[in-house]
Design a protein around this motif. Sequence first.
Motif, PDB file in Angstrom:
ATOM      1  N   PHE A 129      11.711   4.196  -4.173  1.00  0.00           N
ATOM      2  CA  PHE A 129      11.313   2.819  -4.453  1.00  0.00           C
ATOM      3  C   PHE A 129      11.009   2.633  -5.939  1.00  0.00           C
ATOM      4  CE2 PHE A 129       8.189  -0.523  -5.008  1.00  0.00           C
ATOM      5  CZ  PHE A 129       8.668  -1.544  -4.210  1.00  0.00           C
ATOM      6  N   LEU A 130      10.199   3.518  -6.497  1.00  0.00           N
ATOM      7  CA  LEU A 130       9.846   3.428  -7.911  1.00  0.00           C
ATOM      8  C   LEU A 130      11.077   3.602  -8.794  1.00  0.00           C
ATOM      9  CD1 LEU A 130       6.466   5.377  -7.961  1.00  0.00           C
ATOM     10  CD2 LEU A 130       6.810   2.892  -8.020  1.00  0.00           C
ATOM     11  N   PRO A 162       0.850  -1.198   0.000  1.00  0.00           N
ATOM     12  CA  PRO A 162       0.000   0.000   0.000  1.00  0.00           C
ATOM     13  C   PRO A 162       0.887   1.250   0.000  1.00  0.00           C
ATOM     14  CG  PRO A 162      -0.106  -1.127   2.127  1.00  0.00           C
ATOM     15  CD  PRO A 162       0.768  -1.940   1.243  1.00  0.00           C
ATOM     16  N   GLU A 163       0.500   2.255  -0.763  1.00  0.00           N
ATOM     17  CA  GLU A 163       1.307   3.474  -0.831  1.00  0.00           C
ATOM     18  C   GLU A 163       1.417   4.149   0.525  1.00  0.00           C
ATOM     19  OE1 GLU A 163       0.956   6.021  -4.123  1.00  0.00           O
ATOM     20  OE2 GLU A 163       1.133   4.365  -5.532  1.00  0.00           O
ATOM     21  N   GLN A 188       9.171  11.093  -0.931  1.00  0.00           N
ATOM     22  CA  GLN A 188      10.547  10.869  -1.374  1.00  0.00           C
ATOM     23  C   GLN A 188      10.898   9.374  -1.333  1.00  0.00           C
ATOM     24  OE1 GLN A 188      13.539  13.040   0.773  1.00  0.00           O
ATOM     25  NE2 GLN A 188      15.214  11.959  -0.216  1.00  0.00           N
ATOM     26  N   GLU A 189      10.514   8.697  -0.257  1.00  0.00           N
ATOM     27  CA  GLU A 189      10.769   7.261  -0.146  1.00  0.00           C
ATOM     28  C   GLU A 189       9.999   6.492  -1.224  1.00  0.00           C
ATOM     29  OE1 GLU A 189      11.300   4.403   3.565  1.00  0.00           O
ATOM     30  OE2 GLU A 189       9.174   4.833   3.183  1.00  0.00           O
TER      31      GLU A 189
END
Length: 83
Positions: A75-76, A62-63, A70-71
């Motif tokens: 990740f993306l 889940p986002e 920023q985290e």
Amino acid sequence: MKVFNSHKAMQETINVVFDAEKIHWGSESGNCTLNWADIHSVKSGKSLILVYETKQLMRIIPERAFVNEQEHQEFLGYSNKNR
């Protein structure tokens, strides 16, 4: 909902840790570490990120699990860099 309620492992808290080389999932039931290069694909929606280990097997993040935007972007970025 019936499957969720009857499956203890699905109710556990899962910790996800990642860096430039790998992503790690851990819970009371077990652990899994994969290199980004071994991830089949990552898809991002409005509230979920789907991390596909194969075409049929995915893990859901889940986002809201990310500390901040920023985290989330980091990740993306790691997931896109290794494909």
